[in-house]
Design an enzyme around this catalytic site. Structure first.
Site, PDB file in Angstrom:
ATOM      1  N   HIS A 109       0.858  -1.164  -0.018  1.00 28.61           N
ATOM      2  CA  HIS A 109      -0.091  -0.124   0.023  1.00 28.61           C
ATOM      3  C   HIS A 109       1.012   1.385   0.025  1.00 28.61           C
ATOM      4  CE1 HIS A 109      -3.569  -2.264   0.258  1.00 28.61           C
ATOM      5  NE2 HIS A 109      -3.802  -2.468   1.362  1.00 28.61           N
ATOM      6  N   HIS A 179      -9.674   2.385  -0.015  1.00 26.64           N
ATOM      7  CA  HIS A 179      -9.839   1.379   0.950  1.00 26.64           C
ATOM      8  C   HIS A 179     -11.039   1.304   2.075  1.00 26.64           C
ATOM      9  CE1 HIS A 179      -8.067  -2.089   3.070  1.00 26.64           C
ATOM     10  NE2 HIS A 179      -7.177  -2.092   2.117  1.00 26.64           N
ATOM     11  N   GLU A 309     -11.480  -3.166  -3.311  1.00 29.08           N
ATOM     12  CA  GLU A 309     -10.511  -2.045  -3.630  1.00 29.08           C
ATOM     13  C   GLU A 309     -10.349  -2.409  -5.241  1.00 29.08           C
ATOM     14  OE1 GLU A 309      -7.253  -2.909  -1.148  1.00 29.08           O
ATOM     15  OE2 GLU A 309      -8.677  -4.196   0.009  1.00 29.08           O
TER      16      GLU A 309
END
Ligand code: BGC
Length: 344
Positions: A109, A179, A309
């Site tokens: 991420h 997210h 996502e």
């Protein structure tokens, strides 16, 4: 004329004590979405249930500490690269790069000082709330100065549109997502096992023991078959090697041409329709969530939300057989995801 009103108020302290703001996009029915400049994160999505009762379907934190230090990424805008890069290593234009390792043996991420923890610049534009940031050349090990803008808009028919744009000064990798953890029975219900899901995807991507994507497989005959509405909890505890590795669903689905998924709560009647320009929908079912200070100071635990996502392929830079995540100098990165809410 756009009837959606955008208001703002000071919010929690961001990184290095920076001030942040909370923006509310309200339509004429009273439904609204709240987004903060802290991580360009979605904080609330408040939409009517089948009886018209306004219901918050997004998880968030109560404190700055949650936004800045939790590994959950509640509601956050994730970048430069969402998902994992195996061992934090990749080669681009014959040069090897090493990223910070922040998840087991992998980079996840966008790294330690990821976009999710930055304070973004916010501006109200005719098309919605625009969040922008500049990621300097070399940040978290990635080449090129990257200019990112994410515009959030909300419509009279309860559709939240997220529009992602980026340009770079040098070839780099970009894979932006949001997210948000949805809970269509209401965020305080603390369980999404009874939420139903339909994902228009006939293949999903398996992972190895370190959660690195390996190969795509057909969903047919597996717990990953969401081609028809199914409760998330129906197969999640099956003794399946992939579910065991991830402790639930934490897998990428390769979307069919319609690029659509649906979620539904029988309890509230709230239906979410997700449509995207991205090829992948990564389903994550809060397999590690343990947040004692969630929004309104109640706790969230395992399976308290599900994330859809939408993104490019995870670790695509190390899988030449998958579509590229390289953004070339001079190109425009542009993707959109729509989350539309209705009730029946
Ligand atoms: C990842 C999970 C991770 C979660 C929260 C998801 O996108 O795939 O493995 O635990 O984000 O960080």
């Amino acid at each position: 004329m756009n009837k959606v009103r955008i208001t703002s108020r000071p919010f929690l302290k961001g990184l290095d004590g920076s001030p942040t703001f909370l923006y509310r996009l309200t339509n004429s029915s009273g439904a609204y979405v709240e987004i903060t400049s802290l991580g360009a994160s979605i904080v609330s999505i408040v939409v009517p249930d089948r009886n018209g009762k306004l219901t918050d379907v997004a998880l968030s934190y109560a404190t700055s500490d949650g936004f800045l230090n939790s590994d959950c990424y509640f509601g956050a805008s994730v970048g430069r690269v969402a998902g994992r890069i195996a061992h934090g290593k990749f080669t681009l234009n014959d040069k090897e790069y090493s990223l910070a390792i922040n998840n087991g043996v992998n980079a996840l991420h966008g790294g330690i000082r990821s976009f999710s923890r930055r304070t973004w610049n916010a501006s109200i534009t005719p098309s919605g709330l625009k969040m922008s940031l500049v990621s300097p050349d070399g940040e978290e090990g990635y080449p090129g100065t990257l200019k990112v803008s994410i515009t959030f808009s909300f419509s009279e028919d309860n559709a939240l549109l997220i529009d992602y744009k980026a340009i770079t000064s040098e070839d780099t990798l970009v894979n932006l997502t949001n997210h948000t953890y949805f809970s269509l029975s209401g965020e305080e219900s603390n369980s999404i096992l009874d939420n139903e899901l339909q994902i228009e995807a006939s293949r999903y991507i398996e992972v190895d023991k370190d959660m690195v994507p390996t190969v795509s497989k057909s969903v047919i005959g597996t717990p990953f078959d969401f081609t028809h509405f199914k409760e998330i909890g129906r197969d999640i505890f099956e003794n399946n090697a992939q579910l065991n590795i991830a402790h639930g669903y934490d897998h990428s689905f390769i979307l069919n041409e319609s690029k659509t998924a649906y979620a539904y709560s029988k309890k509230t009647g709230i239906m979410l329709t997700c449509k995207t320009t991205y090829p992948i929908l990564h389903l994550y079912t809060s397999n590690f969530v343990n947040v004692p200070l969630g929004k309104h100071h109640h706790a969230y635990s395992l399976y308290s939300g599900f994330c859809l996502e939408t993104q490019l392929y995870n670790d695509a830079i190390n899988h030449p057989e998958w579509p590229s995540v390289v953004l070339r100098k001079g190109e425009l990165y542009h993707h959109q995801t729509l989350f539309k809410f209705s009730a029946k």
